[in-house]
Design a protein around this motif. Structure first.
Motif, PDB file in Angstrom:
ATOM      1  N   TYR A 289      47.015  38.547  39.542  1.00 51.09           N
ATOM      2  CA  TYR A 289      47.720  37.353  39.098  1.00 51.09           C
ATOM      3  C   TYR A 289      48.858  37.730  38.169  1.00 51.09           C
ATOM      4  O   TYR A 289      48.697  38.558  37.267  1.00 51.09           O
ATOM      5  CB  TYR A 289      46.753  36.424  38.366  1.00 51.09           C
ATOM      6  N   SER A 290      50.025  37.136  38.395  1.00 50.12           N
ATOM      7  CA  SER A 290      51.113  37.225  37.417  1.00 50.12           C
ATOM      8  C   SER A 290      51.803  35.879  37.381  1.00 50.12           C
ATOM      9  O   SER A 290      51.665  35.058  38.295  1.00 50.12           O
ATOM     10  CB  SER A 290      52.105  38.322  37.804  1.00 50.12           C
ATOM     11  N   SER A 291      52.529  35.672  36.327  1.00 48.70           N
ATOM     12  CA  SER A 291      53.211  34.394  36.180  1.00 48.70           C
ATOM     13  C   SER A 291      54.274  34.206  37.244  1.00 48.70           C
ATOM     14  O   SER A 291      54.719  33.096  37.500  1.00 48.70           O
ATOM     15  CB  SER A 291      53.835  34.303  34.787  1.00 48.70           C
ATOM     16  N   SER A 292      54.687  35.293  37.869  1.00 49.55           N
ATOM     17  CA  SER A 292      55.704  35.204  38.917  1.00 49.55           C
ATOM     18  C   SER A 292      55.103  35.113  40.305  1.00 49.55           C
ATOM     19  O   SER A 292      55.828  35.075  41.286  1.00 49.55           O
ATOM     20  CB  SER A 292      56.612  36.443  38.842  1.00 49.55           C
ATOM     21  N   GLY A 293      53.799  35.118  40.367  1.00 50.85           N
ATOM     22  CA  GLY A 293      53.154  35.027  41.663  1.00 50.85           C
ATOM     23  C   GLY A 293      52.001  35.996  41.761  1.00 50.85           C
ATOM     24  O   GLY A 293      51.985  37.020  41.079  1.00 50.85           O
ATOM     25  N   SER A 294      51.041  35.666  42.578  1.00 51.70           N
ATOM     26  CA  SER A 294      49.856  36.492  42.726  1.00 51.70           C
ATOM     27  C   SER A 294      49.931  37.292  44.013  1.00 51.70           C
ATOM     28  O   SER A 294      50.600  36.904  44.967  1.00 51.70           O
ATOM     29  CB  SER A 294      48.590  35.632  42.724  1.00 51.70           C
ATOM     30  N   ALA A 295      49.226  38.399  43.991  1.00 55.52           N
ATOM     31  CA  ALA A 295      49.164  39.262  45.176  1.00 55.52           C
ATOM     32  C   ALA A 295      47.707  39.429  45.579  1.00 55.52           C
ATOM     33  O   ALA A 295      46.891  39.874  44.777  1.00 55.52           O
ATOM     34  CB  ALA A 295      49.789  40.622  44.869  1.00 55.52           C
ATOM     35  N   GLY A 296      47.405  39.058  46.802  1.00 54.29           N
ATOM     36  CA  GLY A 296      46.046  39.207  47.300  1.00 54.29           C
ATOM     37  C   GLY A 296      45.790  40.634  47.763  1.00 54.29           C
ATOM     38  O   GLY A 296      46.685  41.310  48.252  1.00 54.29           O
ATOM     39  N   MET A 297      44.591  41.072  47.578  1.00 59.18           N
ATOM     40  CA  MET A 297      44.206  42.430  47.947  1.00 59.18           C
ATOM     41  C   MET A 297      43.300  42.408  49.187  1.00 59.18           C
ATOM     42  O   MET A 297      42.564  41.451  49.406  1.00 59.18           O
ATOM     43  CB  MET A 297      43.452  43.100  46.804  1.00 59.18           C
ATOM     44  N   SER A 298      43.356  43.485  49.934  1.00 56.81           N
ATOM     45  CA  SER A 298      42.416  43.671  51.044  1.00 56.81           C
ATOM     46  C   SER A 298      41.199  44.420  50.527  1.00 56.81           C
ATOM     47  O   SER A 298      41.341  45.403  49.800  1.00 56.81           O
ATOM     48  CB  SER A 298      43.068  44.471  52.166  1.00 56.81           C
TER      49      SER A 298
ATOM     50  N   TYR B  60      36.640  35.857  36.571  1.00 51.45           N
ATOM     51  CA  TYR B  60      35.628  36.489  37.424  1.00 51.45           C
ATOM     52  C   TYR B  60      35.105  35.556  38.512  1.00 51.45           C
ATOM     53  O   TYR B  60      34.385  36.002  39.403  1.00 51.45           O
ATOM     54  CB  TYR B  60      34.457  36.986  36.578  1.00 51.45           C
ATOM     55  N   GLY B  61      35.432  34.298  38.427  1.00 50.57           N
ATOM     56  CA  GLY B  61      34.962  33.398  39.460  1.00 50.57           C
ATOM     57  C   GLY B  61      33.454  33.463  39.595  1.00 50.57           C
ATOM     58  O   GLY B  61      32.720  33.359  38.608  1.00 50.57           O
TER      59      GLY B  61
ATOM     60  N   GLU C 252      34.060  39.518  46.471  1.00 57.46           N
ATOM     61  CA  GLU C 252      34.383  38.833  47.721  1.00 57.46           C
ATOM     62  C   GLU C 252      35.885  38.683  47.903  1.00 57.46           C
ATOM     63  O   GLU C 252      36.374  38.639  49.028  1.00 57.46           O
ATOM     64  CB  GLU C 252      33.701  37.462  47.740  1.00 57.46           C
ATOM     65  N   ASN C 253      36.605  38.564  46.828  1.00 53.25           N
ATOM     66  CA  ASN C 253      38.058  38.594  46.927  1.00 53.25           C
ATOM     67  C   ASN C 253      38.655  38.971  45.580  1.00 53.25           C
ATOM     68  O   ASN C 253      38.021  38.822  44.536  1.00 53.25           O
ATOM     69  CB  ASN C 253      38.651  37.280  47.455  1.00 53.25           C
ATOM     70  N   LEU C 254      39.863  39.497  45.655  1.00 52.10           N
ATOM     71  CA  LEU C 254      40.569  39.968  44.461  1.00 52.10           C
ATOM     72  C   LEU C 254      42.042  39.676  44.632  1.00 52.10           C
ATOM     73  O   LEU C 254      42.616  39.938  45.698  1.00 52.10           O
ATOM     74  CB  LEU C 254      40.356  41.477  44.273  1.00 52.10           C
ATOM     75  N   SER C 255      42.625  39.111  43.594  1.00 54.42           N
ATOM     76  CA  SER C 255      44.067  38.935  43.596  1.00 54.42           C
ATOM     77  C   SER C 255      44.604  39.379  42.256  1.00 54.42           C
ATOM     78  O   SER C 255      43.933  39.284  41.237  1.00 54.42           O
ATOM     79  CB  SER C 255      44.455  37.480  43.877  1.00 54.42           C
TER      80      SER C 255
ATOM     81  N   PRO D  39      43.782  40.846  36.918  1.00 56.96           N
ATOM     82  CA  PRO D  39      42.951  40.702  38.117  1.00 56.96           C
ATOM     83  C   PRO D  39      42.119  39.421  38.058  1.00 56.96           C
ATOM     84  O   PRO D  39      41.626  39.030  36.999  1.00 56.96           O
ATOM     85  CB  PRO D  39      42.057  41.940  38.069  1.00 56.96           C
ATOM     86  N   VAL D  40      41.994  38.799  39.196  1.00 59.37           N
ATOM     87  CA  VAL D  40      41.176  37.587  39.322  1.00 59.37           C
ATOM     88  C   VAL D  40      40.229  37.797  40.506  1.00 59.37           C
ATOM     89  O   VAL D  40      40.665  38.125  41.604  1.00 59.37           O
ATOM     90  CB  VAL D  40      42.052  36.348  39.549  1.00 59.37           C
ATOM     91  N   PHE D  41      38.961  37.655  40.235  1.00 57.31           N
ATOM     92  CA  PHE D  41      37.943  37.976  41.242  1.00 57.31           C
ATOM     93  C   PHE D  41      37.265  36.703  41.747  1.00 57.31           C
ATOM     94  O   PHE D  41      37.118  35.722  41.018  1.00 57.31           O
ATOM     95  CB  PHE D  41      36.886  38.902  40.642  1.00 57.31           C
ATOM     96  N   ASN D  42      36.823  36.803  42.968  1.00 61.72           N
ATOM     97  CA  ASN D  42      35.941  35.809  43.587  1.00 61.72           C
ATOM     98  C   ASN D  42      36.377  34.370  43.304  1.00 61.72           C
ATOM     99  O   ASN D  42      35.635  33.564  42.731  1.00 61.72           O
ATOM    100  CB  ASN D  42      34.495  36.026  43.129  1.00 61.72           C
ATOM    101  N   ASN D  43      37.615  34.107  43.645  1.00 58.35           N
ATOM    102  CA  ASN D  43      38.185  32.760  43.527  1.00 58.35           C
ATOM    103  C   ASN D  43      38.217  32.250  42.100  1.00 58.35           C
ATOM    104  O   ASN D  43      38.145  31.050  41.855  1.00 58.35           O
ATOM    105  CB  ASN D  43      37.409  31.780  44.414  1.00 58.35           C
TER     106      ASN D  43
END
Lengths: 662, 253
Positions: free
Chosen positions: A345-354, A384-385, A340-343, A372-376
């Motif tokens: 993650y890094s210690s300097s900031g996360s990037a959200g994916m489309s 994996y959320g 449902e969502n993927l970002s 990678p961090v999935f589904n909140n």
């Protein structure tokens, strides 16, 4: 005689006289000549002749002139008082006189490295110039610091050899740490083997964080010293944008040939020049105002200034049950929209994916490490959320190998390509939705058949025979056919050939005729009312030992029952049938007018031995506990029991048919 | 005056004749209708007696039945079905329905016996259907039962073929040779269309049930007796859904 000589000197000075005779002013006696010989010259022409009586072409006698040197050794005078430059007495070919010498004198004082174009030799010709010309050459714009001028030599034109300022070496340093430089000596080499460097390099700009400042250092050289460099003249430019940058004098680093100049430059991340570019530098010497034109720096560094953005794309795969990193692990797509969502993650900031159905794309920063961090989910506690998976593998750029860890290091991407990008695929070991399996027979529905057989199952078929499954007590070697109006696998196992059954993979999208005539009323009227066969009740604990059990309403089965060796229990429900989550074993045949529901969860699968028929829907949502066990085992198993069918009460199976009247 | 009286007499005579003719006609019709009603009632009573005779037999096993008012009676006769090398019940089996052929005898109480079909093959004919057949043979295995299954596609139309079934395109029948020992029951289920099914073995099949005939009778013999015969088969069948473990008219999930 002196008057003659003076006259001749003056004449030669202004008229470039070629022959000058002067008094050598030698004192003492020349004693070092090897030998002397007689000199004869023609009386009128002065042309040398061989001796008395010899022929002279101009007439006259051949007269004795005196002694001459033999031409090899010098004839030293004790002291030389003239300033004509002679260092000895006679020169080869010169006429020797007892206290004088005769020599040729040219007006060209060709002293090495000291030519002034209009320079004249003072004090008349004589000897050879030695050393620098020490005349007063105080011509405008031609002063060099080590030149000393003595006397006057007239007017100098053109430049003397005022030194240029040159570049010794050029460096790029991290703005906050001088220990990082592109040199191997005295620092860390942060350029690659092609002498390239880019702004996002962590050695240069600390993981490309803002501000992305770097220090350029130019070490200059001037033979007249660092002070001969015009401090306002040193400029550099990076040919990526050709913008001129003034460099400042490093006052503590002024030691020729390392006269230090530096410039700190901050590049916004909006600057995105795709290709590495070189540098040039220019400067000017103070004396002589000699400008060093734009010159390529040494060494030939190339810098890429870019936004540090990596385009990242990837797909989601289902590798449940596959060998780690096998080719099959990246064959089957994850069910659509499971992620449902993927970002990143890094210690300097996360990037959200489309996200697409089972793909994604986005932008991350080069040089950072991501997880990678999935589904909140939250990293690292729950990456994996809500995504129902247990683990995942990562494949970079379709490599044949993959990462078993979750950290993605972006520095592996070549930053010097025009559009740096990264392809990162994720393949998940899913936690499967609960599913059911039929053993020893087929499945038929006039509606939609939703199965959940996962690829992870040890025997991944909707229906299975018993010969391969170890259910030998059933004596059923074959499975049956699968018939449905529509089909769907909620665990998204869609191989090219549907694995509905084994050993017989019989299936067809077909409703198979009209609905059955058998229902509660049929059995109740035919058996209970007409023949008095069966028992009525309203709850499971009212069931008989065997035979028909009529429930005129809904029924909840809340306890196991035992196997039947003879006549089985035939449960006929007019309403809906619910099977409690605590029930794990049921035996018998079930006919339900309404729906059958099997929910909840249990550590043990529900085994229904017999046959189940519903005129409504059959929904088995029960899950195994822990849920991961759904990956390998069904939570509900329908075990066909032919003995139950063949041991039904006679009143059930003996029917009247073929009625006719004659 | 006499002439006028004679004319009146003739007219009266004609009117009387006309009235008499109409009256006789109506009287004849009523008699026939009464006779017809009497016959239909007798036949209906005979039919009811025949049906009651079957019911009586099914409940008591007695083959002679007399209605309570003694107005009619029924004679019931019973014979076994099957027992030959070919079983053809003459029924049309619809798509999704099943025909049941028992390969073992029934005991007197209706339970399964132990005299099994002793042939080593069975040929199943479908009567020219354009579809498929699913065939099951149940057999005794130790203390339990097992089942083997076959599937055949007879149609050349891929839309009328079941994936995985054995191709028998155009064939009118198929022969099962790998019979399990101690076979109990063969079921044949047509798919895509119904079929007129029959089976033929290389030995006789066990009895498949009974054919019950009941002759209902009303009236005296050789006078006004009315007869009506009702025939019915009593066989052993199962709902088709019990051939599988999981069947729903709705959805399965």
């Amino acid at each position: 005689m002196k008057r003659i000589i003076t006259t001749l000197f003056a004449f030669g000075l202004f008229l470039n006289v070629n022959i000058t005779k002067t008094n050598a002013a030698c004192t003492g006696t020349c004693t070092t000549c090897d030998s002397l010989y007689n000199i004869y010259r023609c009386q009128y022409t002065g042309i040398p002749c061989t001796g008395p009586g010899s022929y002279c072409s101009g007439g006259g006698q051949c007269l004795y002139q005196g002694l001459g040197c033999d031409g090899k050794d010098t004839c030293s005078c004790d002291t030389i008082t003239s300033t004509c430059g002679c260092t000895g007495g006679c020169k080869p070919g010169q006429v020797y006189y007892s206290d004088t010498c005769e020599y040729s004198c040219t007006p060209n004082c060709s002293c090495a490295n000291n030519l002034c174009s209009t320079q004249t030799c003072p004090n008349g010709c004589g000897g050879t110039c030695i050393g620098r010309v020490t005349y007063d050459c105080s011509c405008a714009n031609n002063l060099c610091s080590d030149q000393t001028c003595q006397g006057s030599c007239g007017t100098c034109t053109g430049q003397l050899n005022c030194p240029l300022t040159t570049l010794t070496t050029f460096e790029i340093r991290r703005a906050s740490d001088w220990s990082y430089t592109d040199r191997n000596d005295g620092g860390k080499d942060i350029t690659d083997d092609q002498n390239r460097l880019h702004i996002c390099d962590p050695y240069l700009s600390i993981q490309a964080s803002q501000p992305r400042s770097v220090i350029y250092v130019a070490w200059l050289s001037n033979t007249l010293g660092c002070d001969n460099i015009d401090p306002d003249s040193v400029k550099m430019r990076w040919l990526g944008n050709s913008q001129e940058i003034s460099m400042s004098k490093l006052t503590d680093h002024q030691n020729h040939p390392h006269c230090g100049y530096s410039a700190t430059v901050t590049y916004l991340d909006t600057v995105n020049i795709p290709d590495p570019a070189t540098f040039q530098i220019t400067m000017k010497s103070i004396q002589g105002n000699k400008v060093t034109p734009w010159t390529n720096v040494i060494p030939a560094l190339r810098l890429k200034v870019w936004d540090c953005n990596l385009s990242v794309t990837g797909n989601f795969y289902d590798s449940s049950g596959q060998t780690i990193c096998s080719s099959n692990a990246f064959n089957d797509s994850l069910p659509s929209n499971l992620v449902e969502n993927l970002s990143y993650y890094s210690s300097s900031g996360s990037a959200g994916m489309s996200l697409g159905a089972n793909s994604y794309n986005g932008t991350i920063r080069w040089g950072r490490s991501y997880n990678p961090v999935f589904n909140n989910g939250l990293y690292p506690a729950n990456p994996y959320g809500s995504l129902p998976v247990t683990s995942h593998w990562t494949r970079i750029n379709n490599s044949s190998s993959c990462l078993t860890g979750s950290t993605i290091t972006t520095s592996q991407v070549d930053p010097y390509v025009t559009s740096p990008s990264l392809d990162v695929d994720f393949s998940f070991t899913r936690i499967m939705e609960p599913w059911y399996q039929v053993v020893g027979s087929g499945v038929k529905t006039r509606g939609t058949l939703t199965s959940g057989v996962p690829v992870t199952a040890s025997f991944a078929y909707l229906t299975r025979g018993t010969s391969s499954g170890g259910f030998t007590e059933m004596h059923v070697p074959n499975n049956g056919g699968v018939f449905f109006n529509d089909s769907f696998n909620r665990n998204a196992y869609y191989p090219s050939t549907p694995p509905y059954g084994s050993p017989n993979n019989w299936y067809k999208q077909r409703k198979l005729g009209l609905a059955s005539i058998y229902d509660y009323n049929y059995f109740y009227n035919h058996l209970y009312l007409k023949q008095g066969v069966g028992t009525t009740g309203t709850s499971w604990n009212q069931r008989p030992e065997s035979g028909p059990f009529f429930v005129n309403g809904d029924l909840t089965i809340n306890a196991n029952n035992q196997a039947f060796t003879g006549q089985p229990l035939l449960t006929i429900v007019k309403g809906n049938l619910e099977i409690d989550q605590n029930v794990t074993t049921l035996h018998g045949l079930f006919v339900v007018n309404g729906n059958i529901g099997i929910g909840g969860s249990n550590t043990t699968a529900l085994n229904i031995h017999g046959s189940v028929y519903a005129r409504g829907d059959i929904r088995a949502s029960r899950s195994l506990v822990p849920k991961i066990n759904n990956n390998t085992s069904p939570s509900v198993i329908y075990n066909y029991q032919p003995s139950y069918v063949l041991n039904l009460p006679m009143e059930v199976v003996r029917v009247l048919s073929g009625w006719r009247m004659e | 005056m006499k002439k006028r009286k004679a004319q009146v007499a003739i007219i009266a005579l004609l009117i009387s004749a006309l009235v008499m003719t109409v009256g006789l006609t109506l009287s004849r019709k009523t008699t026939i209708e009464t006779r017809l009603d009497t016959n239909e009632e007798a036949l209906r009573d005979a039919f009811n007696a025949a049906e009651s005779g079957i019911d009586y037999y099914l409940k008591t096993g007695t083959t002679a039945y007399t209605v309570p008012d003694l107005s009619a009676k029924a004679d019931v006769s019973v014979k076994n079905l099957g027992g030959e090398a070919t079983l053809n019940f003459g029924e049309y089996t619809p798509e999704g329905g099943s025909e049941f052929y028992w390969l073992t005898n029934r005991n007197s109480d209706g339970s399964l016996g132990t005299s099994y079909y002793s042939g080593n093959q069975i040929t199943v004919a479908h009567g020219g259907m354009n579809g498929s057949l699913a065939i099951n043979i149940f057999y005794r295995s130790g203390s339990g039962f097992g089942v083997r299954r076959w599937g055949y596609n007879f149609s050349s139309d891929s839309n009328r073929q079941v994936s995985g079934f054995t191709a028998a395109t155009g064939a009118q029948n198929v022969t099962i040779t790998s019979l399990p020992s101690s076979p109990v029951l063969m079921t044949v289920t047509p798919i895509f269309t119904g079929a007129n099914l029959s089976i033929t073995g290389n030995n006789n099949f066990p009895a498949q049930g009974e054919e019950i005939s009941s002759l209902g009778k009303v009236g005296e013999v050789n006078t006004t007796q009315a007869n009506k015969k009702v025939v019915i088969q009593r066989r052993y069948k199962l709902p088709t859904f019990w051939l599988d473990a999981l069947v729903a008219e709705g959805n399965i999930e």
